[in-house]
Design an enzyme around this catalytic site. Structure first.
Site, PDB file in Angstrom:
ATOM      1  N   ASP A   1       7.589  70.105 -15.988  1.00 44.40           N
ATOM      2  CA  ASP A   1       7.501  71.349 -16.744  1.00 44.40           C
ATOM      3  C   ASP A   1       7.396  72.539 -15.783  1.00 44.40           C
ATOM      4  OD1 ASP A   1       7.612  70.020 -19.153  1.00 44.40           O
ATOM      5  OD2 ASP A   1       5.440  69.952 -19.413  1.00 44.40           O
TER       6      ASP A   1
ATOM      7  N   TYR B   1      -0.141  61.485 -10.735  1.00 43.28           N
ATOM      8  CA  TYR B   1      -0.464  62.890 -10.941  1.00 43.28           C
ATOM      9  C   TYR B   1      -1.927  63.176 -10.631  1.00 43.28           C
ATOM     10  CZ  TYR B   1       3.834  62.859 -13.763  1.00 43.28           C
ATOM     11  OH  TYR B   1       5.137  62.734 -14.192  1.00 43.28           O
TER      12      TYR B   1
ATOM     13  N   ASP C   1      -1.096  72.345 -23.211  1.00 45.52           N
ATOM     14  CA  ASP C   1      -1.423  72.725 -21.834  1.00 45.52           C
ATOM     15  C   ASP C   1      -1.881  74.179 -21.813  1.00 45.52           C
ATOM     16  OD1 ASP C   1       0.861  74.291 -22.004  1.00 45.52           O
ATOM     17  OD2 ASP C   1       2.065  73.024 -20.695  1.00 45.52           O
TER      18      ASP C   1
ATOM     19  N   ARG D   1      -0.108  65.901 -20.786  1.00 47.11           N
ATOM     20  CA  ARG D   1      -0.688  66.813 -21.777  1.00 47.11           C
ATOM     21  C   ARG D   1      -1.283  66.036 -22.951  1.00 47.11           C
ATOM     22  NH1 ARG D   1       4.085  70.041 -23.759  1.00 47.11           N
ATOM     23  NH2 ARG D   1       5.391  68.486 -22.744  1.00 47.11           N
TER      24      ARG D   1
END
Length: 308
Positions: A41, A69, A83, A181
């Protein structure tokens, strides 16, 4: 730049789409054959492997590999996009004393393995040919079908207490298609609070780690130095080094180059698995292990020209 073949491990900055990064790399290297191995994103930073030339044929394999991540989850508020870029839809004061290390780690353990995850409305998933984010921008919310994803690792780093909110920092290793998310929203829900993803950085994608990722600005600064740009590329054999490497007998090299099957005497490999066939240091191709009447053999999936 002629004969550009390899994988460029880019450290994607915030504020750019993955498509934007691909477009810049295409211009820098002067080649049309460019593709990335997993969308990030715009607000997300980190490891974005970009394949050039013959390496674009690796995308289907690289994008299937696990990702890792660094995540910051904010407990106490939810947003339209799940988010920090979205509008706050709900807020709730957190009993900060209840968000303990022991409780969070126990929660993490319960999420390990295969889980069901409903894609967020603000995502590129298509339903009846329409991307969910296009519907979301119109204010439309539709029912989404849950998908199976796998969480391999959840490691807690820090719990920071603020004014009625709690930020939880952790590392997650997961399968392709996992939405961080949505994971944050689901974790918060089990804790009894609205939550969203505050920050996200991808630190590993398949075999590529953040230590080897190159900031996009550094690449653009080196735009005039073609040799320097070439040295930044990971070779195709290196990029596929996570697969077993099998040497081909000299008398079978030509047949393998022509895409013919070849026997695998003495090779121990699982039927259906992928292997790389080599002639010395030269990658001949990516092959699928099959079983026939005479034992295992390799069936070509990708055959590479000698210059890669």
């Amino acid at each position: 730049m002629s004969n550009v073949n390899g994988v460029l491990v880019v450290d994607k900055p915030a504020g750019m789409t993955s498509h934007d990064c691909v477009a810049r790399i295409r211009r820098l290297y002067g080649t049309k054959k460019v593709g990335h191995t997993g969308t990030l994103d715009p607000d997300v930073t980190g490891v974005l492997p970009i394949c050039l030339g013959q390496a674009t044929r690796l995308v289907e394999y690289l994008q299937e590999l696990p990702k890792r991540y660094d995540v910051v989850m904010r407990i106490g508020s939810s947003t339209t996009t799940e988010d920090a870029s979205g509008e706050v839809t709900r807020q709730m004061a957190v009993d900060t004393a209840s968000i303990t290390k022991e409780r969070v780690e126990e929660l993490f353990c319960s999420f390990l393995g295969e889980i069901d995850q409903v894609p967020p409305m603000y995502s590129a998933v298509k339903v009846n040919g329409v991307r969910l984010y296009d519907l979301a921008r119109e204010g439309t919310v539709i029912e989404r079908q849950a998908r199976k994803v796998t969480i391999y690792e959840l490691t807690l780093h820090e719990i920071q207490v603020g004014d009625g909110v709690v930020d939880v920092s952790f590392t997650c290793t997961c399968s392709k298609g996992t939405y961080m998310r949505t994971l944050c929203v689901d974790l918060g829900r089990v804790l009894g609070y609205p939550a969203h993803m505050k920050l996200l950085r991808r630190i590993k994608s398949g075999p590529f780690v953040q230590e080897e990722a190159i900031p996009l600005q550094l690449l653009e600064d080196a735009a005039a130095d073609r040799e320097e740009l070439s040295r930044k590329l990971v070779s195709i054999p290196q990029a596929m080094s996570f697969l077993p490497a099998i040497q081909v007998k000299p008398e079978r090299v030509r047949a393998v180059r022509n895409g013919l099957v070849t026997a695998l005497p003495g090779v121990s490999a699982e039927e259906g698995s992928l292997i790389c066939l080599f002639d010395g240091d030269e990658l001949l191709g990516i092959h699928r292990v099959c079983r026939g009447d005479k034992g295992l053999y390799a069936k070509a999936e990708k055959v590479f020209p000698s210059e890669v």
